[in-house]
Scaffold this motif. Sequence first.
Motif, PDB file in Angstrom:
ATOM      1  N   MET A   7      -3.189   1.247  -2.413  1.00 42.26           N
ATOM      2  CA  MET A   7      -4.132   2.205  -2.133  1.00 42.26           C
ATOM      3  C   MET A   7      -5.096   2.703  -3.035  1.00 42.26           C
ATOM      4  O   MET A   7      -6.250   2.877  -3.102  1.00 42.26           O
ATOM      5  CB  MET A   7      -3.452   3.467  -1.193  1.00 42.26           C
ATOM      6  CG  MET A   7      -4.602   4.217  -0.439  1.00 42.26           C
ATOM      7  SD  MET A   7      -3.910   5.188   0.912  1.00 42.26           S
ATOM      8  CE  MET A   7      -2.865   6.286  -0.102  1.00 42.26           C
ATOM      9  N   ALA A   8      -4.268   3.277  -3.986  1.00 42.78           N
ATOM     10  CA  ALA A   8      -4.628   3.796  -5.420  1.00 42.78           C
ATOM     11  C   ALA A   8      -3.701   3.942  -6.447  1.00 42.78           C
ATOM     12  O   ALA A   8      -2.730   4.587  -6.490  1.00 42.78           O
ATOM     13  CB  ALA A   8      -5.398   5.178  -5.113  1.00 42.78           C
ATOM     14  N   TYR A 135     -10.036  14.453  -0.582  1.00 40.83           N
ATOM     15  CA  TYR A 135     -10.457  12.945  -0.928  1.00 40.83           C
ATOM     16  C   TYR A 135     -11.544  13.020  -1.833  1.00 40.83           C
ATOM     17  O   TYR A 135     -12.270  11.766  -1.908  1.00 40.83           O
ATOM     18  CB  TYR A 135     -10.645  12.280   0.423  1.00 40.83           C
ATOM     19  CG  TYR A 135      -9.579  12.322   1.393  1.00 40.83           C
ATOM     20  CD1 TYR A 135      -8.308  11.578   1.163  1.00 40.83           C
ATOM     21  CD2 TYR A 135      -9.575  12.880   2.652  1.00 40.83           C
ATOM     22  CE1 TYR A 135      -7.436  11.655   2.009  1.00 40.83           C
ATOM     23  CE2 TYR A 135      -8.819  12.806   3.426  1.00 40.83           C
ATOM     24  CZ  TYR A 135      -7.458  12.137   3.226  1.00 40.83           C
ATOM     25  OH  TYR A 135      -6.478  12.169   4.105  1.00 40.83           O
ATOM     26  N   LYS A 255     -15.117   3.147  -7.484  1.00 46.14           N
ATOM     27  CA  LYS A 255     -14.621   3.942  -6.208  1.00 46.14           C
ATOM     28  C   LYS A 255     -15.839   4.069  -5.113  1.00 46.14           C
ATOM     29  O   LYS A 255     -15.643   3.849  -4.131  1.00 46.14           O
ATOM     30  CB  LYS A 255     -14.143   5.508  -6.473  1.00 46.14           C
ATOM     31  CG  LYS A 255     -12.945   5.507  -7.334  1.00 46.14           C
ATOM     32  CD  LYS A 255     -11.553   5.260  -6.290  1.00 46.14           C
ATOM     33  CE  LYS A 255     -10.273   5.601  -7.050  1.00 46.14           C
ATOM     34  NZ  LYS A 255      -9.124   5.188  -6.323  1.00 46.14           N
ATOM     35  N   LEU A 287     -10.592   8.606  -2.516  1.00 44.22           N
ATOM     36  CA  LEU A 287     -10.082   7.570  -1.464  1.00 44.22           C
ATOM     37  C   LEU A 287     -11.446   7.342  -0.116  1.00 44.22           C
ATOM     38  O   LEU A 287     -11.806   8.448   0.084  1.00 44.22           O
ATOM     39  CB  LEU A 287      -8.783   8.235  -0.844  1.00 44.22           C
ATOM     40  CG  LEU A 287      -7.493   8.289  -1.878  1.00 44.22           C
ATOM     41  CD1 LEU A 287      -6.424   8.650  -1.111  1.00 44.22           C
ATOM     42  CD2 LEU A 287      -7.214   6.929  -2.329  1.00 44.22           C
ATOM     43  N   CYS A 289     -11.843   6.763   3.579  1.00 44.68           N
ATOM     44  CA  CYS A 289     -11.109   6.665   4.762  1.00 44.68           C
ATOM     45  C   CYS A 289     -11.921   6.460   6.014  1.00 44.68           C
ATOM     46  O   CYS A 289     -13.064   6.475   5.860  1.00 44.68           O
ATOM     47  CB  CYS A 289     -10.550   8.332   5.052  1.00 44.68           C
ATOM     48  SG  CYS A 289      -9.728   9.095   3.488  1.00 44.68           S
ATOM     49  N   THR A 358      -6.280   6.191   6.039  1.00 51.03           N
ATOM     50  CA  THR A 358      -6.815   6.128   4.497  1.00 51.03           C
ATOM     51  C   THR A 358      -6.856   4.893   4.116  1.00 51.03           C
ATOM     52  O   THR A 358      -5.565   4.092   4.184  1.00 51.03           O
ATOM     53  CB  THR A 358      -5.909   7.067   3.788  1.00 51.03           C
ATOM     54  OG1 THR A 358      -5.801   8.349   4.363  1.00 51.03           O
ATOM     55  CG2 THR A 358      -6.346   7.167   2.182  1.00 51.03           C
ATOM     56  N   THR A 361      -8.135   2.055  -1.884  1.00 47.19           N
ATOM     57  CA  THR A 361      -9.124   2.295  -2.723  1.00 47.19           C
ATOM     58  C   THR A 361      -8.908   2.215  -4.088  1.00 47.19           C
ATOM     59  O   THR A 361      -9.510   2.821  -4.869  1.00 47.19           O
ATOM     60  CB  THR A 361      -9.831   3.812  -2.378  1.00 47.19           C
ATOM     61  OG1 THR A 361      -9.704   4.064  -0.974  1.00 47.19           O
ATOM     62  CG2 THR A 361     -11.296   3.928  -2.647  1.00 47.19           C
TER      63      THR A 361
END
Length: 381
Positions: A7-8, A135, A255, A287, A289, A358, A361
Amino acid sequence: MNKRIYMASPTMHGDELKYIQEAFDTNWIAPLGPNVNHFEEELAAYLQEDMYCAALSSGTAALHLAVKLLNIKEQDTVLCSSFTFSASANPAAYERANLVFIDSEPDTWNMSPQALRKALIKYPDAKAVILVHLYGTPAKLDEIMEICREYNVPLIEDAAESLGATYKGRHTGCFGKYSALSFNGNKIITTSGGGMFLAHEKEEADKARYLATQAREPARHYEHVVLGYNYRMSNITAGIGRGQLHYIEEHIERKKAIYETYQKAFADLPVKMNPYDKDNSVPNFWLSCITINPESDVTPDQVMNALEAENIECRPLWKPMHLQPVFAECGFVTQLEADPKTEETGSVCEDLFRRGVTLPTDIKNTEEDMEKIIGIIRGLF
């Protein structure tokens, strides 16, 4: 097993090693040292305002020191965003404050100015407002700041997720009386673990450093007048941060590209991306979402299960703090009005939690990674 898509996760560039090697070469391995001092100065310069920084072990530590500097004590009322990670609220709880959680508004998912005003009418003696930029998206700062001024209540900005984001050209973290940044491993830049306390006055940052260094008095022996904390950043981790700071704009651009890729790919699906105020703010897109429209038969669990089956990391949106068992006795003020028929009151943040996911990212995601994620999600609708 399929390749893990995160995810990150941290993205290192090599410059970090230069500063770490300097620490080894000069034997600055113990806490504090030149990297800490320079990281504070370089971060302040990046913010382009007269801000004073204290490098700490975590963003939570920065929030705790903000609470301490405001002299918040047991049973003092503190108003805090509900739709957030628990670290936003925990520091006030450490001091046994009376936490009251504030609902979100739909335009940014951040603290609702309308609900904040309702809360301050009910709790006019509140000692602080803790606002989260969720976020990486700036809150409605003009409205929030005006309400805080009207009720003479100080604002603490939890900008842990939003370093690099701007509101009307100013960086988040530069609006509140005190602010906190995070450099956890999943943030826009990382020091592995760490945070930064921000203040507008040098004396306030010095107070934070004093408390964060066990509140040691300037005596030959170890002298302590007040309770202190072991919250300072190490010289090694600060070196990582110095190297990372060179690449923050590159990270934000990547991002943003991920966000826009999802946005384009899902334009014809019954989903919405996490929103932001395009007229006044520029997020850091920390992030990406989605929320699934209520009329859809697809559920967030179905999306997450399908991604996780392919070794792709994802998770629900933040579970609101007023729904957390640890904060079950705390107050909550919603933006919504009660249903006149049932007298039940929902909330914006509860609705977002029920309908949201989420997405991955990670700035190291390849085009193939993105195509795979998008294909899995589109295949469910």
